[in-house]
Design an enzyme around this catalytic site. Sequence first.
Site, PDB file in Angstrom:
ATOM      1  N   HIS A 139     -11.584  -6.497   8.116  1.00  0.00           N
ATOM      2  CA  HIS A 139     -12.284  -6.127   6.886  1.00  0.00           C
ATOM      3  C   HIS A 139     -13.539  -5.300   7.168  1.00  0.00           C
ATOM      4  CE1 HIS A 139      -9.858  -9.599   5.623  1.00  0.00           C
ATOM      5  NE2 HIS A 139      -9.905  -9.077   4.412  1.00  0.00           N
ATOM      6  N   GLU A 195       0.813  -1.218   0.000  1.00  0.00           N
ATOM      7  CA  GLU A 195       0.000   0.000   0.000  1.00  0.00           C
ATOM      8  C   GLU A 195       0.846   1.267   0.000  1.00  0.00           C
ATOM      9  OE1 GLU A 195      -2.488  -3.342   0.972  1.00  0.00           O
ATOM     10  OE2 GLU A 195      -0.608  -2.653   1.869  1.00  0.00           O
TER      11      GLU A 195
END
Length: 334
Positions: free
Chosen positions: A126, A57
């Site tokens: 998540h 990322e």
Amino acid sequence: MNMIQAINSAMDVMMDRDPAVIVMGEDVGYFGGVFRATAGLQAKYGKTRVFDTPITECGIIGVAVGMGAYGLRPVPEIQFADYIYPALDQLVSEAARLRYRSAGEFIAPITVRSPFGGGIFGGQTHSQSPEGIFTHVSGIKTVIPSTPYDAKGLLIAAIEDNDPTLFFEPKRIYNGPFDGHWDRPTQNWSQHPAGAVPEGYYKIPLGKANVVREGEALTILVYGTMVHVASAVIADAGVDAEIIDLRTLVPLDIETIEASVKKTGRCMIIHEATRTGGFGAELSALVQERCFYHLEAPIERVTGFDTPYPHSLEWAYFPGPVRIGEALKKVMKD
């Protein structure tokens, strides 16, 4: 269109209009993204404009900042907002500061898309809602749509904007609005007016809230999935509440908020993120500063808890109809 299709359409429209728009991220190319939001774009625009990246990322955002400085308009995807933290340094220290530190010589016109929020049994890795972290950072805009129509219009506006923008997508409502009752049949956007999304170009200005429902008794400030949960609770309770979908947290449409609270005299704030330091705290402070003499009751907040997002107790954590209903009784009683 559902929200996924609307987001895909927005990127398609912008890539067709502007060759500088680039889509990048983990599995966004051939695979079309974990939620298929980029499906078909690589086949249409080629591997140099829609391409997969390594699972890094910080690298994804670092490359995007460099692209922006050189004149491109990258739209990187972070597969889940829970995984955006390794990119914080690039977003905060580089993207947000570039225009300032270069005295306007360079800009970072990047739009970071990322699914966020719970309600899908994703557990602690998540389901997070990290929007409050980014609203604290000067130089970054934070956008959260609640309908397919808004998602397309806001995403186009974000891509065209010269400042870096975090575009958080509430994944619980990708395929349809959610009323907070997890045990009821799901709805589809085809049955909702905001599912009617034009095929071509249009945009919704950043920094302009949407008054979803007008009312006289209470102002409810919400965004994302909570727009639909709050609307359902209000409908069941029969309270004449004014529901404001913020749409963009930064820049914030404080004028619409102030006018509403001064009219109703009461305010409730709902978001899924953890309570301490959540964006609701900033909203509460702003309402207190601007509307103190108009308030007839203390400002009420309904939020997630200060714990990791639980898997087995998801619906206790999620600000659903029971918790919102209790807060509604309290704010209307005071």
